[in-house]
Design an enzyme around this catalytic site. Structure first.
Site, short mmCIF file in Angstrom:
data_model
loop_
_atom_site.label_atom_id
_atom_site.label_comp_id
_atom_site.label_asym_id
_atom_site.label_seq_id
_atom_site.Cartn_x
_atom_site.Cartn_y
_atom_site.Cartn_z
N ARG A 38 -0.33 25.01 -5.55
CA ARG A 38 0.49 25.68 -4.72
C ARG A 38 0.46 27.30 -4.55
O ARG A 38 0.52 28.30 -4.62
CB ARG A 38 1.58 25.07 -4.28
N LYS A 51 5.06 2.70 6.06
CA LYS A 51 5.36 2.20 7.12
C LYS A 51 5.17 2.44 8.03
O LYS A 51 5.13 3.57 8.71
CB LYS A 51 7.09 2.44 7.19
N GLY A 67 1.07 14.29 0.69
CA GLY A 67 0.20 13.87 -0.75
C GLY A 67 -0.68 13.01 -0.89
O GLY A 67 -1.63 13.16 -2.11
N GLY A 95 5.50 16.93 5.12
CA GLY A 95 6.41 17.03 6.35
C GLY A 95 5.82 18.07 7.54
O GLY A 95 5.58 17.83 8.70
P1 AMP Z 1 3.14 6.98 2.62
O1 AMP Z 1 4.10 7.79 2.06
O2 AMP Z 1 4.75 6.53 4.21
O3 AMP Z 1 1.91 7.63 3.02
O4 AMP Z 1 3.33 5.68 2.11
C1 AMP Z 1 2.56 6.13 1.11
C2 AMP Z 1 3.09 4.50 0.22
O5 AMP Z 1 2.20 3.45 1.04
C3 AMP Z 1 1.82 4.68 -1.30
O6 AMP Z 1 2.43 4.85 -2.28
C4 AMP Z 1 0.89 3.09 -1.16
O7 AMP Z 1 1.82 2.18 -2.45
C5 AMP Z 1 2.22 2.45 -0.33
N1 AMP Z 1 1.01 1.08 0.64
C6 AMP Z 1 0.16 1.41 1.31
N2 AMP Z 1 -0.19 0.50 1.63
C7 AMP Z 1 0.60 -0.73 1.16
C8 AMP Z 1 0.40 -2.24 2.19
N3 AMP Z 1 -0.61 -2.86 1.83
N4 AMP Z 1 1.35 -2.89 0.65
C9 AMP Z 1 2.62 -1.98 0.03
N5 AMP Z 1 2.55 -0.89 -0.57
C10 AMP Z 1 1.28 -0.10 0.61
#
Ligand code: AMP
Length: 394
Positions: free
Chosen positions: A37, A199, A352, A375
């Protein structure tokens, strides 16, 4: 939107207040772990210095929540900047007040001062008008180059911009907006979105927005589980958001009106839990055992997603395809990173984890544009106008 750029101003002998995103990761000793950054701010800084500006740099670091936290001081950033620019960087122990004002007013042309963490003041994140006015006292020209914070309506990103007449984006912010617009607002078709991560609830607005605009959306990662559940699959112990299953169902129904616009995993890598990396198997999504968790996309899915990626003229990616932090479940994410890099299309990666994934896969140089926004990148994909950009409108 009519927004000016730093290149539009006469900055000679002017106090140019630049908001950057120096929110760099620090290690336990307080040393900077990744200076990307800071490096990406250099172009704007050098440009202003060469034009004879008196440069005032402002940023936040971490979440001090309105308290002075020495471990979140921007001092290490001043040291790093000074090394990178081979120039002395003055440092102010605060970002407002009479001492800071006098330091700023005694700057000579081409000199640079970095202000202390703006979030040491609780007013900053409340967009407090009085605090904004104190910041504005330091500025003849206001430049916002902090794309990573452009989705926040704070004093140093929005309040101050309303009070300074000469205002615009810096070179990094300009580049971010141009590339994101190229990928999202006016893309060469076919355009594909790849969305992963944990999620559905975090990315529901992105999903709706990109499904409406893009030709195809590929969904992987934990969030795919909720979609598979909505299709009636049994997912064992996989991460699922039960309260999002009906939303996922609605999205599937909407997508069904345009055949081929939504693509879900066909096979997955499963294990009893993420820490049992030696105990994995690959299975089709309709044969996941009751004690198993889906933790990565499988090879058939990788191949199918990669085929779609190769046919796309524009690709936008956010979120990993699995628990890529663990060796046993990183293959899907790494392979998708390589497929995006191998594409002749225009590719944009943001967030990230996805940025870490392309770096880890060793393909970051082959991505057309890597956004510095997490974000802010996500809100851009949601189709929102970023407050930090809107505040710069003439
Ligand atoms: P996000 O911040 O929403 O992009 O989520 C990233 C996180 O999602 C990472 O830490 C991954 O380990 C987790 N992740 C990705 N796929 C899975 C999965 N199939 N089950 C549980 N966690 C997951």
């Amino acid at each position: 939107m009519a927004v000016r750029c730093i290149t539009d101003f006469d900055m000679y002998d002017k106090r140019v207040f630049c908001r950057f995103d120096f929110n760099v990761p620090l290690d336990e000793t307080g040393a900077i772990r990744d200076d990307t950054r800071i490096v990406r701010a250099l172009r704007t800084i050098k440009f202003a210095v060469n034009k004879g500006a008196k440069l005032i740099l402002c940023s936040h670091l971490g979440r001090p929540k309105g308290e002075v936290k020495p471990e979140l001081s921007l001092k290490p950033v001043a040291t790093r900047l000074s090394e990178l620019l081979n120039q002395d960087i003055k440092f102010a122990d605060d970002c407002v007040g009479p001492v800071v004002l006098s330091m700023v007013n005694s700057l000579k042309r081409g000199e640079i001062i970095l202000l202390e963490n703006v979030r040491f003041h609780s007013e900053e994140t409340k967009n407090d008008p009085e605090f904004s006015a104190k910041l504005a006292q330091l500025a003849d020209v206001y430049i916002n180059d902090a794309f990573g914070t452009a989705h926040r309506a704070h004093c140093s990103t929005v309040g101050i911009a309303k009070l300074v007449k000469l205002k615009g984006v810096g070179l990094l912010m300009k580049e971010e907006l141009e590339n994101l617009e190229k990928a999202f607002s006016n893309p060469k078709r076919p355009v594909i979105g790849i969305i992963g991560g944990a999620k559905v609830s975090d990315k529901i607005n992105i999903l709706k927005s990109i499904l409406a605009r893009m030709d195809m959306v590929l969904i992987g990662g934990g969030m795919a589980n909720t979609f598979l559940k909505a299709q009636g699959m049994e997912l064992g112990n996989s991460m699922i958001e039960s309260d999002m299953v009906s939303t996922a169902q609605q999205i599937i129904q909407t997508a069904a009106t345009r055949e081929g616009s939504l693509c879900l995993p066909r096979d997955v890598v499963v294990a009893p839990d993420p820490n049992r990396g030696s105990d994995t198997r690959i299975t089709s999504v309709d044969k996941i055992g009751s004690q198993e968790m889906a933790l990565d996309i499988g090879p058939i899915t990788v191949s199918e997603f990669s085929d779609h990626i190769q046919k796309a003229a524009t690709i936008v990616w956010n979120g990993p395809m699995g628990v890529f932090e663990k060796d046993a479940f990183k293959k899907g994410t790494m392979e998708i990173a390589k497929a995006v890099a191998a594409s002749d299309g225009f590719s944009v990666v943001g967030g990230g984890d996805s940025v870490r994934a392309v770096v880890q896969a060793g393909v970051s140089k082959k991505i057309s544009y890597i956004s510095t926004g997490g974000g802010a990148f996500m809100e851009f994909l949601e189709g929102k106008v970023l407050p930090g950009v809107a505040a710069l409108e003439m």
